[in-house]
Design an enzyme around this catalytic site. Structure first.
Site, PDB file in Angstrom:
ATOM      1  N   GLU A 165       0.816  -1.216   0.000  1.00 44.73           N
ATOM      2  CA  GLU A 165       0.000   0.000   0.000  1.00 44.73           C
ATOM      3  C   GLU A 165       0.854   1.274   0.000  1.00 44.73           C
ATOM      4  O   GLU A 165       0.937   1.973   1.007  1.00 44.73           O
ATOM      5  CB  GLU A 165      -0.948   0.023   1.213  1.00 44.73           C
ATOM      6  CG  GLU A 165      -1.973  -1.092   1.201  1.00 44.73           C
ATOM      7  CD  GLU A 165      -3.202  -0.789   2.070  1.00 44.73           C
ATOM      8  OE1 GLU A 165      -3.273   0.313   2.628  1.00 44.73           O
ATOM      9  OE2 GLU A 165      -4.070  -1.663   2.160  1.00 44.73           O
ATOM     10  N   GLU A 352      -5.070  -8.784   1.288  1.00 45.42           N
ATOM     11  CA  GLU A 352      -5.713  -8.362   2.542  1.00 45.42           C
ATOM     12  C   GLU A 352      -7.192  -8.165   2.300  1.00 45.42           C
ATOM     13  O   GLU A 352      -7.598  -7.615   1.279  1.00 45.42           O
ATOM     14  CB  GLU A 352      -5.196  -7.000   3.031  1.00 45.42           C
ATOM     15  CG  GLU A 352      -3.887  -7.017   3.730  1.00 45.42           C
ATOM     16  CD  GLU A 352      -3.513  -5.636   4.297  1.00 45.42           C
ATOM     17  OE1 GLU A 352      -4.412  -4.851   4.655  1.00 45.42           O
ATOM     18  OE2 GLU A 352      -2.302  -5.367   4.353  1.00 45.42           O
TER      19      GLU A 352
END
Ligand code: NOJ
Length: 453
Positions: A165, A352
């Site tokens: 991320e 995720e």
């Protein structure tokens, strides 16, 4: 079985070093920007600190027992850069190497496939003092670190992730509510360009090392925004900004298509933020990858009127970590977008996905009896199943997260775990979702009709 997944589908759980390890000053580890940031009053909810977290630095064997209980096939974790290199560059810390050697050996002994991230937000503090991601030198700092990881753990890790991320670096340098806590958008955008170069150079390095089976990719989260009122120009503009200028477009275009978009460049131009791009940079960033890691949480709908009213009411607060579930079905759209728009023709892993319960709102009973986490994951898996039926090549799914842990600036309040962590005793207690997930893994899927849980 209504929602049947392939026999070899990789079911897993994910964590990150700064969120679970603790042992902040043990075993020769140097401080990271998150240690520094969280020790400044007011930065973390309730003044929580990551110093001990789940103490996985000492209790990693216990964590692996939990994974065995769940029956997961793969574990996604991250290396702490300042545990490997306490100053970010210079001397390697042998105790750091030994820790990850032991962790990986134990995973392998238990037939759990390692999926390891090089950078999950915890830059060594010493490097921040030298300008952090704003200093173009970060490319050599990062590749030096990556080389040490690859030389020590190369083929022992099946799936290597360069960055998790990257948006977190933007949040940390432009918005101030993540480490290092700066609020300079122009600088932040240059930092992101450097980060992308770190990624590209690392992939080039990886290719030169000719591993037998290790693969390399990146994890980019996608919170896709859609205009709420069809055809409404303001809503459309809001969604475009969120996706292209402040979201996934900043990363996916250069990584997969080799360019920043016109929308992005125009925005930078108009706001006096033109990037310092050297010749060859875009080609360096545009490397062929082996897999794409998608962190998916929610689909979001933008409504300009609602936003104006919200802004009038005052600042929204910086955390996205306790957002409620919204539009999990949008995973189908997101996966097709990767293939159609970004030409992602490599295997995808959902690296995720999960749901927080917030301790301030929920009592102990609710935290353990987490039926709505089960429902939410079911919804996401149904969407995933649909996209796979429609031909998208997804090879695995990781629940965020194994056990409740340090949720960045939101501290320990949002609890995402399949296991409840008692932060006083460090005991891990299974939630209802742990048993549910175990059964999904065992059965390679689940039924919805006529099921209660
Ligand atoms: C994204 C991040 O990668 C992870 O560190 C974080 O805890 C979860 N999402 C939940 O917010």
């Amino acid at each position: 079985m209504e929602y049947q997944f392939p026999e070899d589908f990789m079911w897993g759980v994910a964590t990150a070093a700064a969120q679970i390890e603790g042992g902040a000053a043990e075993g020769g580890r140097g401080p990271s920007i998150w240690d520094a940031f969280s020790h400044l009053p007011g930065n973390i909810k309730n003044g929580d600190l990551p110093d001990v977290a789940c103490d996985s630095y000492h209790l990693y064997e216990k964590d692996i027992e939990l994974m065995k209980e769940l029956g997961v096939k793969t574990y996604r974790f991250s290396f702490s850069w300042s545990r490997i290199l306490p100053d970010g560059i210079g001397e390697v810390n042998p105790e750091g190497i030994a820790y990850y050697k032991a962790l990986i050996a134990k995973l392998k002994a238990n037939d759990i496939v390692p999926n390891a991230t090089m950078y999950h937000w915890d830059l060594p503090y010493k490097l921040q003092v030298m300008g952090g991601f704003g200093n173009r030198e970060v490319i050599s700092w990062f590749t030096n670190y990556a080389k040490i990881l690859l030389e020590n753990f190369g083929d022992d890790v099946d799936l290597w992730v360069t960055f998790n991320e990257p948006i977190a670096v933007y949040v940390g340098y432009a918005k101030g509510f993540f480490a290092p806590g700066l609020k300079n958008e122009k600088y932040a955008r240059q930092c992101l360009h450097h980060l992308l170069l770190c990624h590209g150079e690392t992939v080039k390095l990886f290719r030169k090392m000719h591993f037998k089976h290790a693969k390399i990719g990146i994890v980019v989260d996608i919170w896709k925004h859609f205009p709420e009122r069809e055809g409404n120009a303001e809503d459309i503009a809001m969604a475009v900004k969120a996706n292209e200028i402040e979201g996934y477009g900043m990363f996916l275009n250069p990584i997969f298509l080799g360019e920043y978009t016109d929308v992005y460049r125009k925005y930078l131009d108009e706001n006096d933020m033109v990037l310092d791009i050297h010749e060859g940079d875009m080609a360096t960033i545009h490397q062929k990858l082996d897999f794409y890691g998608l962190n998916f949480y929610n689909g979001l709908f933008d409504n300009a009127e609602r936003e104006k009213a919200r802004q009038k009411a005052g600042p929204a607060g910086g955390n996205y970590q306790d957002r409620p579930a919204s539009h999990p079905e949008k995973l189908v759209d997101v996966l097709h977008m990767l293939v159609d728009q970004y030409k992602v023709d490599i295997p995808i892993y959902i690296t995720e996905n999960g749901l927080p319960h917030t301790e301030d709102k929920d009592d102990f009973e609710t935290l353990l009896n987490d039926q709505n986490r089960i429902e939410y994951i079911k919804n996401v898996l149904q969407a995933l199943h649909q996209a796979m039926e429609e031909g998208v090549d997804v090879r695995g799914y990781y629940v965020w997260t194994l056990m409740d842990n340090f949720e960045w600036s939101a501290g320990y309040a949002p609890r995402y775990g399949l296991y409840y962590t008692d932060f006083k005793t460090l005991e891990r207690i299974p939630k209802k979702s742990a048993a549910w997930y175990r059964k999904v893994i065992q059965d390679h899927g689940f039924d919805v009709t006529g099921q209660t849980g």
